[in-house]
Structure formats: C-alpha cells, structure tokens
Design an enzyme around this catalytic site. Structure first.
Site, PDB file in Angstrom:
ATOM      1  N   CYS A  15       0.832  -1.203   0.000  1.00 35.00           N
ATOM      2  CA  CYS A  15       0.000   0.000   0.000  1.00 35.00           C
ATOM      3  C   CYS A  15       0.867   1.253   0.000  1.00 35.00           C
ATOM      4  CB  CYS A  15      -0.933   0.019   1.205  1.00 35.00           C
ATOM      5  SG  CYS A  15      -0.058   0.171   2.780  1.00 35.00           S
ATOM      6  N   ASP A 425      12.512  25.746 -32.905  1.00 28.54           N
ATOM      7  CA  ASP A 425      13.710  26.135 -33.651  1.00 28.54           C
ATOM      8  C   ASP A 425      13.474  25.768 -35.116  1.00 28.54           C
ATOM      9  OD1 ASP A 425      16.531  26.723 -34.180  1.00 28.54           O
ATOM     10  OD2 ASP A 425      16.724  24.550 -34.387  1.00 28.54           O
ATOM     11  N   ASP A 630      20.346  25.673 -28.872  1.00 36.82           N
ATOM     12  CA  ASP A 630      18.983  25.663 -28.332  1.00 36.82           C
ATOM     13  C   ASP A 630      18.960  25.319 -26.844  1.00 36.82           C
ATOM     14  OD1 ASP A 630      17.854  26.116 -30.895  1.00 36.82           O
ATOM     15  OD2 ASP A 630      18.072  23.986 -31.362  1.00 36.82           O
TER      16      ASP A 630
END
Length: 738
Positions: A15, A425, A630
């Site tokens: 659990c 880009d 980038d």
C-alpha cells in the site's frame, strides 16, 4: 563526494504507506541524498554517497521493517521477472486454498450453524487461513509495530485478528456472554473471508501491475541475445554480455543489430522502428552508425562494436523510462501526506467506533461495536490511493517510450498537459537540417548531362562546403566511377574550379562565375530572379566559362512539419518559430509551415530571452530544438523538447526527447500527457471518494436510520475491488491513440 543513482527492486509492499515508510527510512540514512519509491513498479530510485553508505546497509534497514530490498546487481531483468512470476504463483496458490477453506466456514455460519460442534469445526478451518495463507499480514504488521509504524497489513491484521480472537473466546467460554444475557456469536467467517478477499484482490492487482510494466519488459526483450563475433579471423557465436568494444560483428539479413556501433563493410536497410518509432527502413553503408536491437533487413553487414551493455541506446532508454516511472508527480505529494497519517487515523476511528457503540447501544453491547470496528479497519484500504498515480504513470510513460517519446520524469508528464505555447527552432526541427537540391535547371542545348553530372560529382567531392555535399548526394549514383580531375582550386565560400578531361569547370555562386569570366544566357538570369523570390540558394555550373546548369539548394521543410503545426493550433496551442537565419529565409519558412509568430537572426541568448518574455506574459512554454544553441532555451522553458536526431547537450537540457525527430510526436506527447493526468485525477477521486463514503458507513452511521450494518466480508470485497478498479482504469491508457 560522488553521488550514485541506482534502481533497486523492493519486495513485500502492499500500500501507499508501505512505500512511504521505505522512502522515509532510506531518506533518513546518512549518505542517502534522496529515495523515491514506486509502489506499482515495486522499486526504489536511490541517490546516495557510496563513501557513507552501501547497498547492503540499505538492505538491512529495509529488511528490519518487513520488506526486502534486492541490491544484488547480478540479478538481471529475466531473474526479476521469474521472481515476480514465482510470487504471483505463490499468491495464487494461497488465494485458492484460502477460498477452499473459507467456503465451508461461510456455509456452516450462514446455513448449517445448527450442526453439532459447528463453532469448533469453523475454528479448525479458520486456523490455516490466518496462520498459513494469510500469515504475511500478521508478520509484516508485527515488524511494523515494533518500529512504531503501520500500514494496510496492520489494518487487516487488527481486523481479522480481533474477529478471530473474539470468536475463539466465545467458542472456548460461551457461558461468559450468556451469563450477561448476550448470544456468544462467532465471526470466523468474517475473518477468513476478509483474508480470502484481500488475497484475491492482491492477486488480480499483482497480475494487472505486471501488465502495466509490460512496456519495460517489451523494451528489455528487444535486444539480441547472441551475436556472431569475428576475432582473429574466426567467426564465433557468443552471448551479448561477452562482446567488448572494438569487436567486429557479422550481421546477416533478418538478424538484430547486437550493440551500438558503426558499419565497416556492406550495405543494407535497417528497421529502426522499435527505437525511433519510424516505420520506414533506413539505408546504412560503411561509416554509418547503427543502433542495437534494430533489425537488419536485406544485406549482410560487418560492424564495429562501440557501445556495449549499459552504454547502448536501448539500455539508456530503459533506464530513462524506469527512472521516469519511478519519479513522483506533483499530485502525488497530496497522496503522500494522506498516507502518512491514514492508518493511525483509521485505527483511531475504529477505537472511537467501538467506544461509541458500547456507550450508545448498550442493549446490543459488544457484538455490534466489534463488528463496526472490524469493518472500519478492513474497508479503509490505502491501496487504491497508493496505486492511483504510479499505475497511470507506468502505462503512460511506457506507451510513450514504445512510440519513440522519452519523458524524463513524472513532473514533466504532468506539466506537458498545461502547455499553451510552443516555440520551435527552425533548422533541424521544422526543416530537415541539411541542404538539399530542390530544383535543377539545364541549358536545353546540353546533350551529355550524365557526363556533366559525373564531372560535378568529382569536382564537388573535393570541396568541404555543405552545398557541395548536397550536390554530390543528389547526383551520385550506383556504380559511379569518378573521372580524373586536375588543377583543382577553391575560393572559400564562393566556389571551386577544376579541369575534367579537356573541359574547365567552375561551380559556385553567381558572383564567383562572373568574377572568373563566366557567361549567363537570358534563361538562366530569368530563373535566377524567380528562385531568389523563393529565398533559395543558387549554385551555377559553367563549362568552359558558359553556364550550362543551375542548382537550387535549400534546407527543405520536413514533410510532417506543416501538418504538425496545424494540429497544434487546433489543440489551442500558439506556435512560434525562432532561427539564426536571415529574416527573409525565416519568414519564408514560417509561411510554408503555417506559423504566424516568428523571429530571425536570433542568437542562443536571444532564444532564451524570447522564451523568458513569453513566460513573463503568463504563457506555459515548451521549447523544441536540436542543437547546442537551443540548450539555454530548452532549459529555461517549462518543458524542453529535444529531437533525438540532434546533439547530446540538447537532449540533456530537455525533459522530453523525440527519438525520431518527427514534430508529430509533440502532438502525441501532449495528448498522452493530458490523458495520463486525467486518468490520475480520476483514480485519486475514486480512491478518496471510496474512503470518504465507506468509512462512515462501516462505522454504522446508517444504522440508527435504516438498521443497516455493513458486513465485514462485504467490506473486504469492496476494499479489494477498489484497488483493482484503479489499476484497470490506468490500463485503459494502453488503448489511447497517439
């Protein structure tokens, strides 16, 4: 100090509070930086300093609270799967025998309770159910108790143990309650049926959880098991684990590429769909890189092994997916807080229920109070809460990986569904990223085009300009034999010239041809004006100073880009494009892709500034790129999406990697994110709703008004059903179309 990150399987969790206890115990150890437990995957991701703590010590800590941490690194995926299968078979065996012993107990209790020695018969049948088939509930509950903690097993052990002991007392000493005017009822049937129902629920839950981790097993099964290795000129088949870097491998048609490496001999088409998600086979020849687990289709190849074992792309993908499935979504923090106090609160409610019924309903006395208290303990299962998030994440992230989308962690998956702005880009993202010949215009008088093409290939093969490579790739054909050239010269950035046979060739820009006395016909000048309007780069070829052919070269837009942009806009997402190219070229490409917002001549810093400005306006931004330039913007965006065809640093900076480099995968990632988060919220709602409604009913809140009391047996069935329903709901994600 160096920090190591490892994934260890954990056995015995049942659990959310189990997972939280393991996580808390590990995190409290000196040298452990972080520990994140995944209940559904039954594993823990641990970051630790090996100088301060070792896996053996961590294993002892976890063993002490009733669980088993598997730290033996020699245990591979196949061993783990076999262990899971054995555990599932054992659970099935215990469940079937528990049911077999419980059925007669229920029949005697409900139908044949008047037979002689009925209580004693039920007692004998109940003992194996609690002491053998359900003993783990009591063992784990005791181990947790001595460490002053609790979990679902504590609730089951308290509920069934109390019912059993109360029934044993009434069987041995029935006169005690009779002397007080009460019927000495026994609840053996409640104890055994609760154990049976919970075992049954765990069996179906375990089986369903194995299905949710199917994506990982599928990825693990992709790799080749053996390979033909050439050492000292001798071919020998051996296990993949025996291959070393630098080995020469032979791959025949239809075989899997064993490891990552590079082709040294031969030519073939490779099916890379299981890694990239792209269905079109890729042509490979000497010098090309190949990926382990992809399938060689047509020709025989020889390759050099460059990455083996955990360094291969497949192994890295598996590790990324495992870590992502083990990570915790922000919504899971609420579950953790609830799980931390859930079991103690339930025990408190059960005690208050017993006291309240004993005081307010003295006529019925202990029996009703006991039934209600037991029912509260049994029905309040935190299992559904613990499974709500991880099962959905496992299915969602596994499906993404199978479709060439790698999502770094659960938080990224949850964040992706909030994106309302995507910044793309241009080069390598919207466009192919490599110059290609888009149009050829010949002088109609030229009759020996094939000879001219061969001459161009020979001359341009000497040039290092990207446009030269575009011409060579466009013109070179099978069986090509390059003609001899002499007098090669190059004017950097302008053009080249050489003598081929008795002809002098000049190849380059218009200004280069003019500077060297080249002549243009009117048709070429007209074509030049037409192509420049389309923002195309133009290369001229002059033979003996007369221009005879013109090539238009451009970085062509990917076939899927325009469709992907349109689909994103239909989803309500605003699309932007950034490029370091000129404004004219950027504008032209934006128009072709259907993008309204764009900016050209942008530096790497400018890209991150652009993303920052969008975020300051309250936009939720995803940045998509493939290059080193980038990476700052990828790191700054809410979600960075890198193309697998790009640089490693771009992929390191991003939260999502599209292995195949296809923009349509962005749509798939966002759709999957939305569906997964929706499923998590559904799971959590029903898990919370179940407990909010069921606990008061179990406590007997309806009895004063309707005379209804919830039977503990029904409570056990409901508890098991809640967990199975959550896992089943998560499995629906497998059918989502992306």
């Amino acid at each position: 100090m160096a920090v190591v990150k490892e994934i260890y399987p954990v056995e015995g969790m049942s659990c959310a509070s189990c997972a939280l206890s393991i996580q808390t115990m590990l995190s409290a150890q000196e040298g452990v930086k972080s520990a994140v437990v995944n209940l559904a995957m039954e594993q823990v991701v641990v970051e630790y300093e090996p100088q301060l703590i070792d896996p053996g010590k961590m294993g002892k800590v976890i063993d002490g609270i009733g669980f088993k941490l598997i730290t033996d690194r020699s245990v591979n995926a196949a061993d783990q799967e076999q262990s899971q299968n054995r555990r599932l078979k054992r659970l099935k065996f215990n469940t079937l025998l528990s049911v077999a012993f419980s059925v007669p107990v229920v029949l005697i209790s409900m139908v044949f309770h008047q037979i002689p020695w009925s209580h004693w018969i039920m007692l004998v049948l109940a003992i194996p159910v609690l002491a053998i088939f359900g003993r783990e509930f009591f063992i784990i509950a005791w181990k947790r108790a001595i460490h002053f903690s609790s979990n679902m097993d504590t609730l089951v052990a308290l509920g069934t143990g109390t019912a059993f002991l109360y029934s044993v007392f009434n069987t041995l000493f029935p006169e005690y309650l009779e002397s007080k005017g009460f019927e000495p009822h026994v609840y053996f049937e409640a104890a055994v049926v609760i154990i049976s129902f919970i075992l049954m629920g765990r069996y179906f839950e375990e089986r369903a959880k194995q299905r949710t981790s199917g994506a990982i097993r599928k990825l693990m099964g992709l790799g080749a098991k053996t390979a033909i290795v050439i050492r000292k000129g001798i071919e020998k088949e051996m296990l993949i684990s025996k291959i070393i870097v630098g080995d020469i491998l032979m791959i025949r048609p239809g075989e899997k590429i064993p490891v990552d490496g590079r082709v040294t001999e031969g030519e073939s088409f490779i099916d890379e769909s299981m890694i990239t998600g792209e269905s079109v086979p890729v042509q490979k020849k000497a010098g090309d890189a190949v990926i382990g687990a992809t399938i060689n289709q047509t020709g025989s190849l020889k390759m050099t092994a460059e990455k083996i074992g955990s360094e291969t792309m497949l192994a890295q993908i598996i590790k990324l997916v495992q870590e992502a499935q083990g990570s915790r979504a922000p919504v899971q923090k609420l579950v953790d807080r609830v799980a931390a106090v859930f079991v103690p609160v339930v025990i408190g409610i059960a005690i208050l229920t017993f006291i309240a019924w004993s005081i307010w309903h003295p006529a019925s006395g202990s029996p009703i109070a006991l039934i209600c208290a037991i029912t509260v303990l049994v029905i309040a299962c935190p299992c559904a809460l613990g499974l709500a998030t991880p099962t959905a994440l496992m299915v969602g992230l596994g499906k993404a990986a199978g479709n060439g989308i790698l999502i770094r962690d659960a938080e990224s998956l949850e964040t992706a569904c909030t994106i309302d702005t995507i910044v793309l880009d241009k080069t390598g993202t919207i466009t192919i990223g490599k110059p290609r010949v888009s149009e050829v215009f010949w002088d109609e008088a030229i009759k020996d085009q094939a000879a001219v093409e061969d001459a161009i290939v020979s001359v341009e093969s000497r040039s290092e300009h990207p446009f030269a490579a575009a011409l060579v790739n466009h013109l070179k054909r099978e069986g090509f034999t390059p003609p001899e050239i002499s007098g090669f010269s190059s004017a950097t950035g302008k053009g080249v010239s050489a003598i081929v046979g008795s002809d002098t060739y000049m190849i380059g820009s218009q200004s280069y041809i003019l500077e060297n006395g080249g002549k243009f016909s009117g048709a070429f000048l007209e074509k030049d004006r037409e192509l420049r309007k389309q923002v195309q780069s133009i290369i001229y070829v002059a033979r003996n100073k007369q221009v005879i052919v013109l090539f238009s070269v451009t970085d062509m837009i990917k076939p899927s880009s325009a469709g992907a942009v349109e689909a994103l806009k239909k989803m309500g997402i605003e699309v932007h494009m950034l490029s370091g190219d000129t404004v004219a070229i950027t504008s032209h490409m934006a128009a072709k892709a259907g993008i309204r917002f764009f900016k050209g001549e942008v530096t790497p810093e400018g890209k991150s500034d652009y993303v920052r400005q969008l975020k300051e306006k309250g936009r939720h931004v995803a940045m998509v790129g493939d290059g080193i330039n980038d990476s700052p913007a990828l790191a700054l965006a809410d979600i960075g999406i890198a193309l697998g065809t790009g640089t490693d640093i771009a992929m390191e900076s991003a939260q999502i990697t599209l292995i195949g480099g296809d923009l349509e995968k962005i749509i798939s990632a966002i759709v999957l994110s939305r569906k997964t988060v929706k499923t998590i919220r559904q799971n959590l709602f029903w898990a919370f709703f179940y407990n909010v409604i069921s606990i008061p009913v179990a406590a007997g809140i309806l009895y004063p008004f309707t005379g209804f009391l919830l039977n503990p047996m029904i409570a056990g069935a409901g508890m098991a059903l809640s967990s199975v329903s959550v896992v089943t709901n998560s499995l629906r994600l497998k059918r989502v179309k992306i």
